[in-house]
Enzyme design. Structure first.
Site, PDB file in Angstrom:
ATOM      1  N   SER A   1      -2.113   2.034  -6.944  1.00  0.00           N
ATOM      2  CA  SER A   1      -0.959   2.505  -6.104  1.00  0.00           C
ATOM      3  C   SER A   1      -1.018   1.491  -4.851  1.00  0.00           C
ATOM      4  O   SER A   1      -2.064   0.971  -4.502  1.00  0.00           O
ATOM      5  CB  SER A   1      -1.368   3.967  -5.591  1.00  0.00           C
ATOM      6  OG  SER A   1      -2.657   4.138  -5.170  1.00  0.00           O
TER       7      SER A   1
ATOM      8  N   GLN B   1      -6.487   0.622  -5.202  1.00  0.00           N
ATOM      9  CA  GLN B   1      -7.913   0.858  -5.823  1.00  0.00           C
ATOM     10  C   GLN B   1      -7.532   0.234  -7.214  1.00  0.00           C
ATOM     11  O   GLN B   1      -6.646   0.303  -7.998  1.00  0.00           O
ATOM     12  CB  GLN B   1      -7.752   2.314  -5.912  1.00  0.00           C
ATOM     13  CG  GLN B   1      -9.148   2.890  -6.653  1.00  0.00           C
ATOM     14  CD  GLN B   1      -9.150   4.285  -6.654  1.00  0.00           C
ATOM     15  OE1 GLN B   1      -8.419   4.769  -7.443  1.00  0.00           O
ATOM     16  NE2 GLN B   1     -10.170   4.855  -5.978  1.00  0.00           N
TER      17      GLN B   1
ATOM     18  N   GLU C   1     -14.882  12.677  -1.698  1.00  0.00           N
ATOM     19  CA  GLU C   1     -13.321  12.653  -1.388  1.00  0.00           C
ATOM     20  C   GLU C   1     -12.650  13.766  -2.167  1.00  0.00           C
ATOM     21  O   GLU C   1     -11.821  14.495  -1.626  1.00  0.00           O
ATOM     22  CB  GLU C   1     -12.648  11.258  -1.902  1.00  0.00           C
ATOM     23  CG  GLU C   1     -12.916  10.235  -1.005  1.00  0.00           C
ATOM     24  CD  GLU C   1     -12.932  10.380   0.313  1.00  0.00           C
ATOM     25  OE1 GLU C   1     -13.727  10.029   0.976  1.00  0.00           O
ATOM     26  OE2 GLU C   1     -11.784  11.106   0.847  1.00  0.00           O
TER      27      GLU C   1
END
Lengths: 288, 380, 288, 380
Positions: free
Chosen positions: D156, D121, D242
């Site tokens: 990440s 991301q 989410e």
């Protein structure tokens, strides 16, 4: 203190954690360890209030090493005052800097190494260590002096000096949060203009100031229960201020390069040494 | 940190202790806390005794340390609370002492010290709570009088007071005049025509507060303390001073209460609960530190010549929450007894709820600390 | 519910606290007490999830009277379902509405009147009451039904219904704080634009919503431990939301005329009835 | 509150359980948590097994309840964490599924489901943390490509990823274009020229995050999901979704951890401390309720057609603090062992510190709740 162990020295120590003997001797030369040794014994001849100010500075710069144990051994163990002999002690179930120290006070039978959460404080654990209490005449107290009437070297003084370190750390993380809040811009201006950030900082100051008066007053009076209370407030201030400082810093505080985590981890370690908060609370309650 | 006292201070303490030991056992039992006329007679009688014994001037003429010792020793001895004299002794009086003319000091201070005259406070308004400076009670000149109209709220002891320290707006807010300017401090005689006092019932059920409605009340210009339009500064000097020391007696009382709680818990078996015990231990550390913080603020005041500064906000912020935690712990000690208004501490627990609100909410105090002490940018 | 016991009725009750028999019968007529009595026994035949919604409403409007005990007696005590017979019960050390009730469940030997902190809940105290537990087969449980397998009338259901009342109160004080924050102007605009106030309100909503799912889920499952957990979260939400509501209202919330204190005092009383938070925490811990 | 499941859902659960019971014991032990190349091989292998067994589509094509059951059962069975597939499965994938063209779905979704391609991301930037919309990574059109320059942080798995979901500014902020407009969502191939990945060490000592520097990287216009300048809306739809469900597995894991803590405390004697015991009891109530809140959010999502709305912020706010409290309680259970990185939970305690910061700080979440749920005036 910041001149002897500044930010560069701190970050270098994080990458290569080892006891800096040179720094230790420099502190000895400056009279740090001999601060409370009487003048006729070659010391500086000052009292606990001055010692507390010195350890506040040590906490502020995150000085590595068993400074409290060496300080308390200064009148007693050859070379400790000069910073030549490094002294550590069994503090509750834990022993910091066991392998690096020249002299260890207390019984380290069965000590096993711990992979310490604080990169700047190697630890061993003594699983069957007897419970340390704040009783100055406790035979298990590694600080019990030869003269049982000398208040300077009993466990509650060790605890008070650690409280002073916690106070220095709590003050530093408060300042660091304020600096960040003044300069970090988000949403078109410094984040410190948001009440949510302001109020975190205000609460940090309040915690540090309350710990400060408690530590200073305990140093002036030398009182055992005052030291227990100071320890409680200073542990709380150091741990919670480090966490709030991290919150104010946001993601930037979560990096290894930031110093915030070093303060938090050291605050956890200091709070874990010696008799701990439970015992201090019980001692204070018993006196009510 | 200077925790030592001079010989003169220690001798003052000893003399006061002796006098208290002598006098207190002979005092009649006090009236109920919300019996205001009764309290007035009781409190002012006590005040007169202090004055006659030579302790009258301690309230604001003595050095801060003597005042601290005075408040500490009277509370420790269990002497009557200042009660209806609170505003006169700890607020209006110091303001007049600091800002009044020699004539004003001579007129108003001795009766306060003797307990002859009771003062109340007319600061807050229904629409000016946290935002005190937005007050709208108007005053305009008519000859040698101000004519005052408006309404005040949270005026304690209004029913029994002789005087009211009143903040009024003498110049309307405008582009040139910000809200903190244009405010004037007046001493309002409570027997003047046009004053209506309406008791205000608090959540504790008591009526020590009132709403005061002012309808063209005439106040002589000579009753103004400080310059016209300068009343905000006049009152703030005192307010900041009071934040540092007004709670000395209460902190001493809280530490005594902790001992009582331990006694009650040992008697009723709750002492076996280690969590409760440790909570009391931690509160003991808190209140000891708050006491030290008070001493620190007073010694700072001595050093800087009277104003303890922002230490007051730090103290007020922590103390108001610690006091609430103390009464929550008391409720835990009492168990179901905490629901009984006859039991000690239940009413006090209710009153303690005002501490994070009155005299500047905790939110306002945090703003003060953040902006004035820590230098963070003006909040939004 | 607000139609039957609105704000005027509430304030009238505060000034003259007595059990309103007419209101009680009206609630009976509306099926409030008989909600969970089977249809063939003349009841409404609904389940705990519906009962919980009804008691949430009762908590919201601060309905006075021993509604939980009467509700639980509805299938059992003549006239309870209709609101003709008012039933109360010994709840831990306390009995609400003892003098006004027609039937009392549990042993009231030695009961002494208490000057209740809540103007709308008269209390007696039974100093030697046996400890109530959440065990549905506890012989001291005043709610133990004739049929030991009927889950509806055991102590944990009483506790859950009180949790539902706490939830209603927590929701109401959250709304009240938000209303005040939207309309009260200070410093040139509504106070609700300040983060300090916004964040108090946000935390109130979070507490209420977490209590809500806990209460609803415990009602659906009927699980004893779920009820204990719901009780903990709902007690916490009711007490802390009332306090934060008071903080948002400032001085105005401190007056007798404001309803905030009625919510706080009732929340304290409800939290004090029955086995209490300590027992619930122990029960949940024991199941881990 | 609907806590019941349909027959179809229950049979899905049973089938999944059987499959897990069959497959899990045969899995090799996972690599160390910060061995990212190792994790990639391990996690994607696991993902391929799921895909082959028919559970691949559950991640976003199935009804929300099936997804909830899937996440619950895999976590309960102790199946491997999604690991390096987190962004692809739970973030970029759902975005492409909701907003992509049929061609884009066909190109990118199957490899994610099979574990063949890993996503990372690229949202946060060094100067755009809490204020994400102020991002400054620029993209300009050059033929059928965007040319992208700037830097991203907290990315990440950047070292092992094949694709990056990237937010870029395609129209500069101006009087007419507020900062939330002018942002575009791109799928960046991580092997493109001009990308530098610099590992970022966290306070836990691990390097699962990286800084990604983009120097005139060319991205085909065909890789844009949604309209140009509409990227903020495109990503927020997914983000809000989410928040409601991304933590399902973690909440299940937290409830299991509570049981482990109780076991450890019973073994080491700390269970005798009633305060600690009761604290664990209260945390058990918290996490049970957080689990119910997740179910509630999912059933709301089902009702409203996919977007669970603000329930996500309520959940995130409480969960992040509860998780920190859980690890503080764990430290209390461990005693001095809490200072030992070899002991379970110590590293996790450090990681938990990010929960009140990442994906919107608690302060930001409270603003969202206050303004969007409670309708309070825009904060200042």
């Amino acid at each position: 203190m910041e001149g002897r162990f500044g930010r560069d020295a701190l970050r270098a120590a994080v990458e290569a954690p080892a006891l800096d003997r040179e720094l230790w001797r420099a502190l000895g030369d400056a009279g740090f360890f001999a601060l409370c040794v009487p003048e006729d014994a070659g010391g500086v001849g000052l009292g606990l209030p001055e010692a507390v100010l010195a350890f506040e500075e040590a906490g502020r710069v995150l000085l590595p090493g068993p400074a409290v144990a060496t300080f308390l051994a200064a009148g007693d163990v050859e070379g400790a005052a000069a910073g030549e002999t490094v002294v550590t002690a069994v503090e509750g179930e834990l022993v910091p800097w066991l392998e690096e120290a020249d002299v260890v006070r207390g019984d380290t039978d069965g000590a096993v190494p711990v992979r310490s959460v604080d990169p700047l404080t190697p630890l061993h654990r003594v699983p069957d260590a007897p419970n340390t209490s704040h009783d100055p005449h406790d035979p298990h107290d590694p600080y019990t002096p030869h003269d049982p009437h000398a208040p300077r070297t009993s466990a509650h003084v060790a605890s008070l000096l650690r409280a002073a370190e916690q106070l220095g750390s709590a003050t530093r993380t408060c300042e660091s949060a304020v600096e960040h809040a003044r300069t970090r811009e988000q949403f078109g201006g410094p984040v410190g203009r948001f009440q949510a950030v302001q109020h975190l900082c205000a609460d940090m100051l309040v915690r540090a100031e309350l710990a400060r008066v408690a530590v200073y007053a305990a140093a002036v009076t030398g009182d055992r229960l005052a030291a227990a209370g100071a320890r409680l407030l200073a542990d709380d201030a150091a741990v919670r201020n480090a966490r709030d400082c991290l919150q104010v810093h946001g993601g930037m505080g979560f990096t290894w390069e930031s110093d915030v985590h070093l303060h938090l981890k050291r605050a956890w370690v200091r709070a874990g040494l010696g008799a701990g908060a439970r015992q201090a609370e019980e001692d204070l309650a018993a006196a009510l | 940190m200077d925790l030592t006292y001079t010989e003169e201070e220690e001798s003052f303490r000893a003399g006061l202790r002796d006098w208290l030991a002598d006098v207190l056992p002979a005092l009649p039992a006090g009236p109920a806390p919300d019996d205001w006329p009764g309290r007035r007679a009781y409190d002012t009688g006590w005040q007169r005794m202090l004055y006659d014994a030579g302790y009258g001037e301690v309230h604001w003429d003595a050095a801060p340390t003597l005042r601290l010792i005075f408040l500490e020793e009277t509370e420790k001895a269990g002497a009557p609370y200042v009660g209806a004299n609170f505003v006169g002794l700890l607020h209006a009086g110091p303001t007049i002492a600091a800002e009044g003319t020699p004539e004003q000091r001579a007129r108003w201070l001795p009766p306060v010290l003797r307990g002859d005259e009771v003062w109340c406070q007319g600061f807050s308004e229904p629409d000016a709570g946290s935002d005190l400076a937005s007050l709208r009670t108007r005053a305009w000149r008519d000859g040698d009088c101000y004519v005052v109209s408006g309404s005040k709220i949270w005026t304690s002891h209004a029913e029994v007071a002789d005087w009211c320290e009143l903040l009024v707006r003498t110049t309307p807010v405008s582009a040139e005049v910000p809200k903190h300017r244009g405010i004037t401090w007046l001493a309002l005689p409570m027997d003047a025509a046009g004053i209506t006092v309406r008791p205000l019932r608090t959540l504790a059920g008591s009526t020590e507060f009132a709403e005061v409605i002012l309808d063209e009340v005439r106040v002589p210009v000579a009753n103004r303390v400080g310059a016209e339009d300068d009343g905000w500064r006049v009152s703030m000097v005192t307010l900041s001073f009071e934040r540092g020391t007004a709670f000395v007696g209460e902190v001493v009382a809280c530490r005594r209460l902790l001992g009582e709680l331990a006694g009650e818990a040992r008697a009723n078996g709750r002492w076996d609960d280690a969590a409760l015990r440790r909570r009391l231990g931690r509160l003991s550390a808190e209140f000891t530190a708050l006491w030290r913080l008070t001493q620190w603020n007073v010694s700072e005041a001595r050093r800087t010549g009277g104003v303890p500064g922002t230490g007051g906000s730090v103290f007020k912020l922590r103390y108001s929450h610690a006091r609430q935690e103390l009464y929550d712990a008391a409720a835990d000690v009492l168990g179901p007894g905490a629901l009984d208004l006859e039991r000690p501490w239940t009413l006090e627990r209710l009153s303690a709820l005002s501490y994070t609100i009155a005299a500047g909410t905790s939110q306002i105090q945090r703003n003060i600390v953040a902006e004035r002490v820590l230098g963070l940018p003006k909040g939004r």
